[in-house]
Design a protein around this motif. Structure first.
Motif, PDB file in Angstrom:
ATOM      1  N   ALA A 216       0.860  -1.193   0.000  1.00 54.37           N
ATOM      2  CA  ALA A 216       0.000   0.000   0.000  1.00 54.37           C
ATOM      3  C   ALA A 216       0.889   1.235   0.000  1.00 54.37           C
ATOM      4  O   ALA A 216       2.057   1.169   0.365  1.00 54.37           O
ATOM      5  CB  ALA A 216      -0.923   0.001   1.217  1.00 54.37           C
ATOM      6  N   LYS A 217       0.308   2.366  -0.417  1.00 56.59           N
ATOM      7  CA  LYS A 217       1.047   3.635  -0.416  1.00 56.59           C
ATOM      8  C   LYS A 217       0.498   4.533   0.697  1.00 56.59           C
ATOM      9  O   LYS A 217      -0.706   4.567   0.948  1.00 56.59           O
ATOM     10  CB  LYS A 217       0.911   4.333  -1.766  1.00 56.59           C
ATOM     11  CG  LYS A 217       1.746   5.614  -1.874  1.00 56.59           C
ATOM     12  CD  LYS A 217       1.573   6.281  -3.219  1.00 56.59           C
ATOM     13  CE  LYS A 217       2.245   5.514  -4.324  1.00 56.59           C
ATOM     14  NZ  LYS A 217       3.734   5.510  -4.185  1.00 56.59           N
ATOM     15  N   ILE A 218       1.402   5.252   1.338  1.00 57.06           N
ATOM     16  CA  ILE A 218       0.977   6.228   2.343  1.00 57.06           C
ATOM     17  C   ILE A 218       0.455   7.478   1.643  1.00 57.06           C
ATOM     18  O   ILE A 218       1.143   8.088   0.824  1.00 57.06           O
ATOM     19  CB  ILE A 218       2.138   6.606   3.285  1.00 57.06           C
ATOM     20  CG1 ILE A 218       2.550   5.406   4.145  1.00 57.06           C
ATOM     21  CG2 ILE A 218       1.751   7.796   4.166  1.00 57.06           C
ATOM     22  CD1 ILE A 218       1.495   4.923   5.109  1.00 57.06           C
ATOM     23  N   TYR A 294      -0.897   7.890  -8.371  1.00 54.47           N
ATOM     24  CA  TYR A 294      -1.244   6.599  -7.782  1.00 54.47           C
ATOM     25  C   TYR A 294      -2.696   6.262  -8.100  1.00 54.47           C
ATOM     26  O   TYR A 294      -3.614   7.008  -7.721  1.00 54.47           O
ATOM     27  CB  TYR A 294      -1.023   6.638  -6.269  1.00 54.47           C
ATOM     28  CG  TYR A 294      -1.220   5.318  -5.565  1.00 54.47           C
ATOM     29  CD1 TYR A 294      -0.514   4.191  -5.949  1.00 54.47           C
ATOM     30  CD2 TYR A 294      -2.115   5.216  -4.504  1.00 54.47           C
ATOM     31  CE1 TYR A 294      -0.688   2.975  -5.293  1.00 54.47           C
ATOM     32  CE2 TYR A 294      -2.297   4.001  -3.829  1.00 54.47           C
ATOM     33  CZ  TYR A 294      -1.573   2.888  -4.234  1.00 54.47           C
ATOM     34  OH  TYR A 294      -1.750   1.691  -3.578  1.00 54.47           O
ATOM     35  N   PRO A 295      -2.967   5.183  -8.805  1.00 55.82           N
ATOM     36  CA  PRO A 295      -4.352   4.856  -9.197  1.00 55.82           C
ATOM     37  C   PRO A 295      -5.296   4.743  -8.000  1.00 55.82           C
ATOM     38  O   PRO A 295      -6.465   5.139  -8.093  1.00 55.82           O
ATOM     39  CB  PRO A 295      -4.200   3.500  -9.909  1.00 55.82           C
ATOM     40  CG  PRO A 295      -2.787   3.452 -10.370  1.00 55.82           C
ATOM     41  CD  PRO A 295      -2.007   4.210  -9.341  1.00 55.82           C
ATOM     42  N   ALA A 348      -2.474   4.355   4.910  1.00 55.96           N
ATOM     43  CA  ALA A 348      -2.091   3.448   3.830  1.00 55.96           C
ATOM     44  C   ALA A 348      -3.294   3.185   2.926  1.00 55.96           C
ATOM     45  O   ALA A 348      -4.393   2.920   3.402  1.00 55.96           O
ATOM     46  CB  ALA A 348      -1.544   2.149   4.397  1.00 55.96           C
ATOM     47  N   LEU A 349      -3.053   3.262   1.626  1.00 58.58           N
ATOM     48  CA  LEU A 349      -4.103   3.084   0.626  1.00 58.58           C
ATOM     49  C   LEU A 349      -3.653   2.047  -0.396  1.00 58.58           C
ATOM     50  O   LEU A 349      -2.546   2.122  -0.931  1.00 58.58           O
ATOM     51  CB  LEU A 349      -4.382   4.427  -0.068  1.00 58.58           C
ATOM     52  CG  LEU A 349      -5.446   4.453  -1.166  1.00 58.58           C
ATOM     53  CD1 LEU A 349      -6.820   4.159  -0.585  1.00 58.58           C
ATOM     54  CD2 LEU A 349      -5.437   5.819  -1.862  1.00 58.58           C
ATOM     55  N   LYS A 350      -4.534   1.084  -0.666  1.00 62.29           N
ATOM     56  CA  LYS A 350      -4.213   0.045  -1.638  1.00 62.29           C
ATOM     57  C   LYS A 350      -4.420   0.551  -3.060  1.00 62.29           C
ATOM     58  O   LYS A 350      -5.100   1.553  -3.286  1.00 62.29           O
ATOM     59  CB  LYS A 350      -5.096  -1.190  -1.399  1.00 62.29           C
ATOM     60  CG  LYS A 350      -4.872  -1.856  -0.056  1.00 62.29           C
ATOM     61  CD  LYS A 350      -5.824  -3.025   0.117  1.00 62.29           C
ATOM     62  CE  LYS A 350      -5.696  -3.661   1.491  1.00 62.29           C
ATOM     63  NZ  LYS A 350      -6.688  -4.753   1.683  1.00 62.29           N
ATOM     64  N   ASN A 351      -3.863  -0.166  -3.993  1.00 57.95           N
ATOM     65  CA  ASN A 351      -3.948   0.213  -5.389  1.00 57.95           C
ATOM     66  C   ASN A 351      -5.384   0.228  -5.905  1.00 57.95           C
ATOM     67  O   ASN A 351      -5.723   0.955  -6.841  1.00 57.95           O
ATOM     68  CB  ASN A 351      -3.110  -0.743  -6.247  1.00 57.95           C
ATOM     69  CG  ASN A 351      -2.835  -0.192  -7.638  1.00 57.95           C
ATOM     70  OD1 ASN A 351      -2.265   0.880  -7.780  1.00 57.95           O
ATOM     71  ND2 ASN A 351      -3.258  -0.928  -8.653  1.00 57.95           N
ATOM     72  N   GLY A 353      -7.898   1.377  -4.358  1.00 58.69           N
ATOM     73  CA  GLY A 353      -8.629   2.497  -3.780  1.00 58.69           C
ATOM     74  C   GLY A 353      -9.203   2.226  -2.403  1.00 58.69           C
ATOM     75  O   GLY A 353      -9.875   3.094  -1.834  1.00 58.69           O
ATOM     76  N   LYS A 354      -8.936   1.056  -1.858  1.00 57.20           N
ATOM     77  CA  LYS A 354      -9.435   0.730  -0.521  1.00 57.20           C
ATOM     78  C   LYS A 354      -8.403   1.098   0.535  1.00 57.20           C
ATOM     79  O   LYS A 354      -7.211   0.819   0.368  1.00 57.20           O
ATOM     80  CB  LYS A 354      -9.770  -0.766  -0.425  1.00 57.20           C
ATOM     81  CG  LYS A 354     -10.959  -1.174  -1.281  1.00 57.20           C
ATOM     82  CD  LYS A 354     -11.254  -2.659  -1.132  1.00 57.20           C
ATOM     83  CE  LYS A 354     -12.444  -3.064  -1.999  1.00 57.20           C
ATOM     84  NZ  LYS A 354     -12.716  -4.521  -1.924  1.00 57.20           N
ATOM     85  N   LEU A 355      -8.875   1.751   1.590  1.00 56.80           N
ATOM     86  CA  LEU A 355      -7.989   2.088   2.694  1.00 56.80           C
ATOM     87  C   LEU A 355      -7.638   0.824   3.464  1.00 56.80           C
ATOM     88  O   LEU A 355      -8.469  -0.070   3.631  1.00 56.80           O
ATOM     89  CB  LEU A 355      -8.673   3.080   3.641  1.00 56.80           C
ATOM     90  CG  LEU A 355      -8.982   4.459   3.059  1.00 56.80           C
ATOM     91  CD1 LEU A 355      -9.921   5.212   3.974  1.00 56.80           C
ATOM     92  CD2 LEU A 355      -7.698   5.249   2.880  1.00 56.80           C
ATOM     93  N   VAL A 356      -6.399   0.750   3.926  1.00 57.12           N
ATOM     94  CA  VAL A 356      -6.012  -0.344   4.815  1.00 57.12           C
ATOM     95  C   VAL A 356      -6.678  -0.078   6.154  1.00 57.12           C
ATOM     96  O   VAL A 356      -6.395   0.923   6.804  1.00 57.12           O
ATOM     97  CB  VAL A 356      -4.480  -0.433   4.959  1.00 57.12           C
ATOM     98  CG1 VAL A 356      -4.102  -1.560   5.924  1.00 57.12           C
ATOM     99  CG2 VAL A 356      -3.830  -0.663   3.599  1.00 57.12           C
ATOM    100  N   ASP A 357      -7.583  -0.959   6.537  1.00 55.06           N
ATOM    101  CA  ASP A 357      -8.451  -0.701   7.686  1.00 55.06           C
ATOM    102  C   ASP A 357      -7.905  -1.261   8.995  1.00 55.06           C
ATOM    103  O   ASP A 357      -8.583  -1.223  10.013  1.00 55.06           O
ATOM    104  CB  ASP A 357      -9.850  -1.284   7.421  1.00 55.06           C
ATOM    105  CG  ASP A 357     -10.895  -0.733   8.372  1.00 55.06           C
ATOM    106  OD1 ASP A 357     -10.806   0.457   8.712  1.00 55.06           O
ATOM    107  OD2 ASP A 357     -11.781  -1.506   8.794  1.00 55.06           O
ATOM    108  N   ASP A 358      -6.702  -1.816   8.957  1.00 52.03           N
ATOM    109  CA  ASP A 358      -6.131  -2.401  10.161  1.00 52.03           C
ATOM    110  C   ASP A 358      -4.651  -2.038  10.219  1.00 52.03           C
ATOM    111  O   ASP A 358      -4.086  -1.521   9.249  1.00 52.03           O
ATOM    112  CB  ASP A 358      -6.309  -3.931  10.138  1.00 52.03           C
ATOM    113  CG  ASP A 358      -6.306  -4.554  11.535  1.00 52.03           C
ATOM    114  OD1 ASP A 358      -6.054  -3.823  12.506  1.00 52.03           O
ATOM    115  OD2 ASP A 358      -6.562  -5.768  11.639  1.00 52.03           O
TER     116      ASP A 358
END
Length: 395
Positions: A216-218, A294-295, A348-351, A353-358
Protein backbone atom coordinates in the motif's frame (compact mmCIF):
# COMPACT_ATOMS: atom_id res chain seq x y z
CA UNK A 1 26.84 -4.59 14.18
CA UNK A 2 23.62 -4.00 16.08
CA UNK A 3 21.19 -6.80 16.83
CA UNK A 4 18.25 -4.49 16.09
CA UNK A 5 17.98 -1.12 14.34
CA UNK A 6 14.64 0.70 14.49
CA UNK A 7 13.91 3.48 12.01
CA UNK A 8 11.55 6.12 13.40
CA UNK A 9 11.40 7.86 16.76
CA UNK A 10 7.66 8.30 17.03
CA UNK A 11 5.64 6.56 19.71
CA UNK A 12 5.48 3.23 17.80
CA UNK A 13 9.23 3.12 17.11
CA UNK A 14 9.99 4.00 20.72
CA UNK A 15 7.54 1.46 22.12
CA UNK A 16 9.09 -1.19 19.88
CA UNK A 17 12.58 -0.35 21.10
CA UNK A 18 11.34 -0.50 24.67
CA UNK A 19 9.69 -3.89 24.12
CA UNK A 20 12.82 -5.24 22.44
CA UNK A 21 14.95 -4.16 25.41
CA UNK A 22 12.51 -5.89 27.74
CA UNK A 23 12.52 -9.13 25.72
CA UNK A 24 16.24 -9.12 24.85
CA UNK A 25 18.10 -7.29 27.65
CA UNK A 26 21.53 -8.23 26.27
CA UNK A 27 20.80 -7.13 22.69
CA UNK A 28 22.52 -4.20 21.02
CA UNK A 29 19.68 -1.87 19.99
CA UNK A 30 19.83 1.36 17.97
CA UNK A 31 16.95 3.70 17.15
CA UNK A 32 17.32 6.29 14.37
CA UNK A 33 15.17 9.44 14.13
CA UNK A 34 15.67 11.97 11.33
CA UNK A 35 14.41 14.96 13.34
CA UNK A 36 16.23 16.55 16.31
CA UNK A 37 13.65 15.37 18.87
CA UNK A 38 11.39 12.42 19.46
CA UNK A 39 7.70 12.16 18.50
CA UNK A 40 7.92 15.09 16.05
CA UNK A 41 5.11 14.24 13.64
CA UNK A 42 1.99 12.08 14.11
CA UNK A 43 2.67 11.49 17.81
CA UNK A 44 3.39 15.11 18.62
CA UNK A 45 0.45 16.54 16.68
CA UNK A 46 -2.42 14.23 17.53
CA UNK A 47 -5.47 14.91 19.69
CA UNK A 48 -4.12 13.23 22.81
CA UNK A 49 -7.06 10.82 23.16
CA UNK A 50 -6.74 7.47 24.89
CA UNK A 51 -9.18 5.63 22.62
CA UNK A 52 -11.53 2.91 23.83
CA UNK A 53 -11.68 0.86 20.62
CA UNK A 54 -15.38 1.29 19.88
CA UNK A 55 -14.93 2.13 16.19
CA UNK A 56 -12.80 -0.77 15.01
CA UNK A 57 -13.88 -3.99 13.34
CA UNK A 58 -14.36 -6.73 15.95
CA UNK A 59 -11.57 -9.27 15.77
CA UNK A 60 -9.17 -6.89 14.03
CA UNK A 61 -5.70 -6.20 15.35
CA UNK A 62 -6.73 -2.58 15.71
CA UNK A 63 -9.70 -3.42 17.96
CA UNK A 64 -7.75 -5.88 20.10
CA UNK A 65 -4.63 -3.77 20.61
CA UNK A 66 -6.63 -0.57 21.19
CA UNK A 67 -8.76 -2.17 23.89
CA UNK A 68 -5.69 -3.64 25.59
CA UNK A 69 -3.69 -0.47 24.99
CA UNK A 70 -6.35 1.73 26.57
CA UNK A 71 -5.77 -0.11 29.84
CA UNK A 72 -1.98 -0.46 29.60
CA UNK A 73 -1.56 3.23 28.68
CA UNK A 74 -3.43 4.28 31.84
CA UNK A 75 -1.33 1.87 33.91
CA UNK A 76 1.87 3.23 32.34
CA UNK A 77 0.84 6.81 33.15
CA UNK A 78 0.07 5.82 36.73
CA UNK A 79 3.40 4.05 37.12
CA UNK A 80 5.48 6.94 35.77
CA UNK A 81 3.39 9.82 37.13
CA UNK A 82 2.32 11.15 33.73
CA UNK A 83 -0.79 13.32 33.89
CA UNK A 84 -3.86 11.73 32.31
CA UNK A 85 -7.62 11.78 32.79
CA UNK A 86 -10.10 8.99 32.06
CA UNK A 87 -12.85 11.53 31.47
CA UNK A 88 -15.04 9.46 29.15
CA UNK A 89 -16.76 10.69 26.03
CA UNK A 90 -20.16 10.87 24.37
CA UNK A 91 -20.95 9.97 20.76
CA UNK A 92 -24.18 11.62 19.70
CA UNK A 93 -26.75 11.42 16.92
CA UNK A 94 -28.09 14.81 15.86
CA UNK A 95 -30.33 13.70 12.96
CA UNK A 96 -32.99 10.94 12.80
CA UNK A 97 -31.11 9.10 10.05
CA UNK A 98 -28.10 8.79 12.38
CA UNK A 99 -30.01 6.78 15.00
CA UNK A 100 -29.56 3.40 13.23
CA UNK A 101 -25.85 4.21 12.81
CA UNK A 102 -25.62 4.97 16.53
CA UNK A 103 -27.24 1.62 17.29
CA UNK A 104 -24.79 -0.18 14.98
CA UNK A 105 -21.89 1.55 16.72
CA UNK A 106 -23.27 0.54 20.11
CA UNK A 107 -23.46 -3.09 19.02
CA UNK A 108 -19.90 -2.92 17.69
CA UNK A 109 -18.74 -1.56 21.03
CA UNK A 110 -20.40 -4.46 22.83
CA UNK A 111 -18.76 -6.92 20.42
CA UNK A 112 -15.43 -5.32 21.27
CA UNK A 113 -16.05 -5.98 24.97
CA UNK A 114 -16.43 -2.36 26.05
CA UNK A 115 -18.41 -0.98 28.95
CA UNK A 116 -20.69 1.49 27.20
CA UNK A 117 -24.21 2.80 27.74
CA UNK A 118 -26.93 4.02 25.43
CA UNK A 119 -28.19 7.32 26.83
CA UNK A 120 -31.06 9.67 26.02
CA UNK A 121 -30.69 13.28 24.95
CA UNK A 122 -31.53 14.30 28.54
CA UNK A 123 -28.81 12.00 29.90
CA UNK A 124 -26.32 13.42 27.41
CA UNK A 125 -27.05 16.86 28.84
CA UNK A 126 -26.16 15.59 32.31
CA UNK A 127 -22.66 14.92 30.95
CA UNK A 128 -22.44 17.72 28.37
CA UNK A 129 -25.03 20.42 29.15
CA UNK A 130 -24.56 22.36 25.89
CA UNK A 131 -24.91 19.43 23.47
CA UNK A 132 -28.03 19.27 21.31
CA UNK A 133 -28.80 15.72 20.15
CA UNK A 134 -31.42 12.96 19.83
CA UNK A 135 -29.51 10.21 21.66
CA UNK A 136 -25.99 9.15 22.51
CA UNK A 137 -23.51 6.54 23.68
CA UNK A 138 -21.42 7.09 26.79
CA UNK A 139 -17.95 5.56 26.57
CA UNK A 140 -16.46 5.52 30.05
CA UNK A 141 -12.95 4.23 29.26
CA UNK A 142 -11.91 7.03 26.89
CA UNK A 143 -9.26 9.34 28.31
CA UNK A 144 -6.79 12.10 27.47
CA UNK A 145 -3.01 12.41 27.83
CA UNK A 146 -0.05 14.21 26.28
CA UNK A 147 1.54 11.59 24.02
CA UNK A 148 4.73 13.61 23.59
CA UNK A 149 5.32 13.19 27.33
CA UNK A 150 4.56 9.48 27.05
CA UNK A 151 7.01 9.10 24.15
CA UNK A 152 9.69 11.01 26.06
CA UNK A 153 9.29 8.61 28.98
CA UNK A 154 9.63 5.68 26.56
CA UNK A 155 12.90 7.21 25.33
CA UNK A 156 14.20 7.63 28.88
CA UNK A 157 13.43 4.00 29.72
CA UNK A 158 15.12 2.80 26.50
CA UNK A 159 18.27 4.80 27.27
CA UNK A 160 18.35 3.58 30.88
CA UNK A 161 18.32 0.00 29.59
CA UNK A 162 21.40 0.65 27.48
CA UNK A 163 20.01 1.06 23.97
CA UNK A 164 21.31 3.83 21.73
CA UNK A 165 19.01 6.61 20.51
CA UNK A 166 20.30 8.75 17.68
CA UNK A 167 18.55 11.94 16.53
CA UNK A 168 19.06 14.00 13.36
CA UNK A 169 19.88 10.82 11.46
CA UNK A 170 18.08 10.34 8.14
CA UNK A 171 18.09 6.99 6.38
CA UNK A 172 19.15 7.28 2.73
CA UNK A 173 19.67 3.72 1.48
CA UNK A 174 19.32 0.18 2.77
CA UNK A 175 21.34 -2.75 1.44
CA UNK A 176 20.39 -6.30 2.36
CA UNK A 177 23.16 -8.82 2.99
CA UNK A 178 23.30 -12.41 4.19
CA UNK A 179 24.05 -11.09 7.68
CA UNK A 180 21.32 -8.44 7.84
CA UNK A 181 21.07 -4.86 6.58
CA UNK A 182 23.51 -2.04 5.92
CA UNK A 183 21.76 1.27 6.56
CA UNK A 184 23.33 4.35 5.00
CA UNK A 185 22.40 7.66 6.64
CA UNK A 186 23.48 11.28 6.64
CA UNK A 187 25.48 10.40 9.77
CA UNK A 188 27.26 7.37 8.37
CA UNK A 189 26.67 3.66 8.03
CA UNK A 190 25.00 1.29 10.50
CA UNK A 191 24.72 -2.48 10.31
CA UNK A 192 21.78 -4.43 11.68
CA UNK A 193 21.12 -8.12 12.06
CA UNK A 194 17.42 -7.21 12.09
CA UNK A 195 15.73 -4.04 10.89
CA UNK A 196 12.36 -2.68 12.10
CA UNK A 197 10.74 0.12 10.11
CA UNK A 198 8.46 2.43 12.12
CA UNK A 199 8.86 5.45 9.86
CA UNK A 200 5.22 6.56 9.89
CA UNK A 201 4.61 8.97 7.03
CA UNK A 202 7.59 7.49 5.18
CA UNK A 203 7.06 3.85 6.12
CA UNK A 204 6.20 2.77 2.56
CA UNK A 205 9.34 4.40 1.14
CA UNK A 206 11.57 2.82 3.79
CA UNK A 207 9.90 -0.52 3.03
CA UNK A 208 10.82 -0.10 -0.64
CA UNK A 209 14.39 0.86 0.29
CA UNK A 210 14.49 -2.41 2.20
CA UNK A 211 13.63 -4.32 -0.98
CA UNK A 212 10.05 -5.18 0.00
CA UNK A 213 6.82 -4.27 -1.76
CA UNK A 214 4.82 -2.31 0.87
CA UNK A 215 1.37 -3.55 -0.34
CA UNK A 216 0.00 0.00 0.00
CA UNK A 217 1.05 3.64 -0.42
CA UNK A 218 0.98 6.23 2.34
CA UNK A 219 -1.38 9.07 1.48
CA UNK A 220 -1.03 12.04 3.86
CA UNK A 221 -4.21 13.67 5.16
CA UNK A 222 -3.96 16.92 7.10
CA UNK A 223 -6.32 17.38 10.01
CA UNK A 224 -6.90 21.05 10.84
CA UNK A 225 -8.11 22.18 14.26
CA UNK A 226 -9.55 25.23 15.93
CA UNK A 227 -9.30 25.93 19.64
CA UNK A 228 -12.01 27.38 21.88
CA UNK A 229 -11.07 30.69 23.45
CA UNK A 230 -10.62 30.40 27.26
CA UNK A 231 -13.95 32.12 27.96
CA UNK A 232 -15.84 29.38 26.08
CA UNK A 233 -14.05 26.26 27.34
CA UNK A 234 -16.91 25.65 29.76
CA UNK A 235 -19.00 24.53 26.77
CA UNK A 236 -17.12 21.22 26.72
CA UNK A 237 -16.61 19.07 29.81
CA UNK A 238 -15.18 15.87 28.26
CA UNK A 239 -15.04 14.66 24.63
CA UNK A 240 -17.95 15.04 22.20
CA UNK A 241 -18.06 13.10 18.92
CA UNK A 242 -20.68 12.86 16.16
CA UNK A 243 -21.80 9.50 14.81
CA UNK A 244 -19.18 8.72 12.14
CA UNK A 245 -20.13 8.12 8.54
CA UNK A 246 -19.43 4.36 8.16
CA UNK A 247 -18.49 4.85 4.51
CA UNK A 248 -15.95 7.62 5.21
CA UNK A 249 -12.63 6.79 6.90
CA UNK A 250 -12.58 9.74 9.32
CA UNK A 251 -14.57 10.42 12.49
CA UNK A 252 -15.94 13.88 11.68
CA UNK A 253 -15.25 17.15 13.48
CA UNK A 254 -15.56 16.82 17.24
CA UNK A 255 -14.66 18.52 20.50
CA UNK A 256 -11.70 17.28 22.53
CA UNK A 257 -10.70 18.55 25.95
CA UNK A 258 -6.90 18.38 26.13
CA UNK A 259 -4.92 17.43 29.21
CA UNK A 260 -3.66 21.04 29.53
CA UNK A 261 -7.22 22.37 29.73
CA UNK A 262 -7.50 23.60 26.15
CA UNK A 263 -10.43 22.46 24.04
CA UNK A 264 -9.75 21.57 20.40
CA UNK A 265 -12.45 21.48 17.74
CA UNK A 266 -11.89 19.41 14.61
CA UNK A 267 -10.29 17.96 12.65
CA UNK A 268 -11.38 18.09 9.07
CA UNK A 269 -9.44 15.79 6.73
CA UNK A 270 -7.87 17.18 3.56
CA UNK A 271 -5.22 15.80 1.26
CA UNK A 272 -1.80 17.18 2.15
CA UNK A 273 0.45 18.06 -0.77
CA UNK A 274 3.46 17.28 1.39
CA UNK A 275 3.94 14.27 3.64
CA UNK A 276 4.83 16.52 6.52
CA UNK A 277 2.70 19.43 5.37
CA UNK A 278 1.12 21.05 8.42
CA UNK A 279 0.17 24.30 6.65
CA UNK A 280 -2.23 24.81 3.74
CA UNK A 281 0.64 26.34 1.76
CA UNK A 282 3.06 23.43 2.31
CA UNK A 283 3.94 21.75 -0.97
CA UNK A 284 6.44 19.12 -2.09
CA UNK A 285 6.58 18.33 -5.78
CA UNK A 286 7.73 14.71 -5.38
CA UNK A 287 5.14 13.96 -2.69
CA UNK A 288 2.35 15.50 -4.76
CA UNK A 289 3.30 13.61 -7.92
CA UNK A 290 3.60 10.42 -5.87
CA UNK A 291 0.00 10.81 -4.69
CA UNK A 292 -1.57 12.09 -7.90
CA UNK A 293 -0.04 9.37 -10.09
CA UNK A 294 -1.24 6.60 -7.78
CA UNK A 295 -4.35 4.86 -9.20
CA UNK A 296 -5.65 4.04 -5.72
CA UNK A 297 -5.88 7.74 -4.84
CA UNK A 298 -8.19 8.54 -7.75
CA UNK A 299 -10.39 5.55 -6.98
CA UNK A 300 -10.70 6.76 -3.38
CA UNK A 301 -11.29 10.37 -4.43
CA UNK A 302 -14.02 9.37 -6.89
CA UNK A 303 -15.79 7.21 -4.31
CA UNK A 304 -15.76 9.94 -1.66
CA UNK A 305 -15.99 13.00 -3.92
CA UNK A 306 -18.90 14.61 -2.04
CA UNK A 307 -17.30 14.11 1.39
CA UNK A 308 -13.93 15.24 0.10
CA UNK A 309 -15.35 18.47 -1.31
CA UNK A 310 -17.07 19.20 2.00
CA UNK A 311 -13.75 18.69 3.82
CA UNK A 312 -11.99 21.10 1.46
CA UNK A 313 -14.74 23.69 1.93
CA UNK A 314 -14.33 23.40 5.72
CA UNK A 315 -10.60 23.91 5.29
CA UNK A 316 -10.97 27.26 3.54
CA UNK A 317 -14.32 28.44 4.96
CA UNK A 318 -14.43 28.94 8.71
CA UNK A 319 -18.20 29.45 8.63
CA UNK A 320 -18.66 25.96 7.17
CA UNK A 321 -16.37 24.52 9.85
CA UNK A 322 -18.33 26.32 12.57
CA UNK A 323 -21.60 25.08 11.11
CA UNK A 324 -20.39 21.48 11.51
CA UNK A 325 -19.53 22.14 15.14
CA UNK A 326 -22.90 23.79 15.78
CA UNK A 327 -24.61 20.49 14.96
CA UNK A 328 -23.16 19.33 18.29
CA UNK A 329 -23.12 22.58 20.30
CA UNK A 330 -25.37 25.29 18.82
CA UNK A 331 -23.93 27.97 21.15
CA UNK A 332 -20.50 27.86 19.48
CA UNK A 333 -19.87 30.95 17.37
CA UNK A 334 -17.14 31.83 14.89
CA UNK A 335 -15.54 34.34 17.26
CA UNK A 336 -15.19 31.60 19.90
CA UNK A 337 -12.66 29.72 17.77
CA UNK A 338 -9.05 30.44 16.92
CA UNK A 339 -6.82 28.31 14.63
CA UNK A 340 -4.37 25.95 16.29
CA UNK A 341 -1.84 23.39 15.07
CA UNK A 342 -2.69 20.75 12.48
CA UNK A 343 -1.65 17.12 12.30
CA UNK A 344 -0.91 14.87 9.34
CA UNK A 345 -2.18 11.30 9.33
CA UNK A 346 -0.30 8.60 7.44
CA UNK A 347 -3.03 6.51 5.87
CA UNK A 348 -2.09 3.45 3.83
CA UNK A 349 -4.10 3.08 0.63
CA UNK A 350 -4.21 0.04 -1.64
CA UNK A 351 -3.95 0.21 -5.39
CA UNK A 352 -7.66 -0.63 -5.72
CA UNK A 353 -8.63 2.50 -3.78
CA UNK A 354 -9.44 0.73 -0.52
CA UNK A 355 -7.99 2.09 2.69
CA UNK A 356 -6.01 -0.34 4.82
CA UNK A 357 -8.45 -0.70 7.69
CA UNK A 358 -6.13 -2.40 10.16
CA UNK A 359 -2.58 -2.15 11.41
CA UNK A 360 -0.36 -3.55 8.67
CA UNK A 361 2.98 -5.18 9.50
CA UNK A 362 4.92 -6.63 6.56
CA UNK A 363 7.80 -9.06 6.99
CA UNK A 364 10.97 -8.72 4.96
CA UNK A 365 14.33 -10.42 4.90
CA UNK A 366 15.59 -10.02 8.48
CA UNK A 367 13.20 -7.09 8.70
CA UNK A 368 9.76 -6.00 9.87
CA UNK A 369 7.95 -3.05 8.31
CA UNK A 370 5.06 -1.27 10.04
CA UNK A 371 3.26 -0.06 6.92
CA UNK A 372 0.04 1.22 8.48
CA UNK A 373 -0.35 2.45 12.05
CA UNK A 374 -2.86 5.34 12.11
CA UNK A 375 -5.08 6.16 15.07
CA UNK A 376 -5.35 4.49 17.59
CA UNK A 377 -1.63 3.68 17.32
CA UNK A 378 -0.67 6.05 20.14
CA UNK A 379 -3.24 4.51 22.48
CA UNK A 380 -2.14 1.01 21.46
CA UNK A 381 1.58 1.78 21.27
CA UNK A 382 2.65 -0.42 24.18
CA UNK A 383 0.69 -3.33 22.73
CA UNK A 384 1.91 -2.70 19.17
CA UNK A 385 5.50 -2.79 20.43
CA UNK A 386 4.87 -6.13 22.14
CA UNK A 387 3.13 -7.51 19.02
CA UNK A 388 6.04 -6.54 16.79
CA UNK A 389 8.56 -8.13 19.14
CA UNK A 390 6.43 -11.29 19.25
CA UNK A 391 6.53 -11.39 15.44
CA UNK A 392 10.30 -10.86 15.49
CA UNK A 393 10.69 -13.76 17.92
CA UNK A 394 8.75 -16.03 15.58
CA UNK A 395 10.62 -15.14 12.39
Amino acid sequence: MYDFVIIGGGIVGLSTAMALGQRYPQAQILLLEKENHFAPHQTGNNSGVIHSGIYYKPGSLRAKLCREGCQSMVEFCQKYNIEYDVCGKVIVATEPEELPLLENLYQRGLENGLEIQKITAEQVKEVEPYVQCLAGIKVNSTGIVNYTQVAQKYAEIIAERGAKLQLSTKVETIKNTSEGAIIQTNKGEFKAKFLINCAGLYSDRITQLGGVKPQAKIIPFRGEYYELIPEKRHLVKTLIYPVPNPNFPFLGVHFTRMIDGNVHAGPNAVLSLKREGYKKTDFDFADTVDTLTYPGFWKLATKHAKDGIEEIIRSFNKAAFVQSLQRLIPEVQSEDLIPTHAGVRAQALKNDGKLVDDFLIVEGRNAMHVCNAPSPAATASLEIGKAIVEKVANV
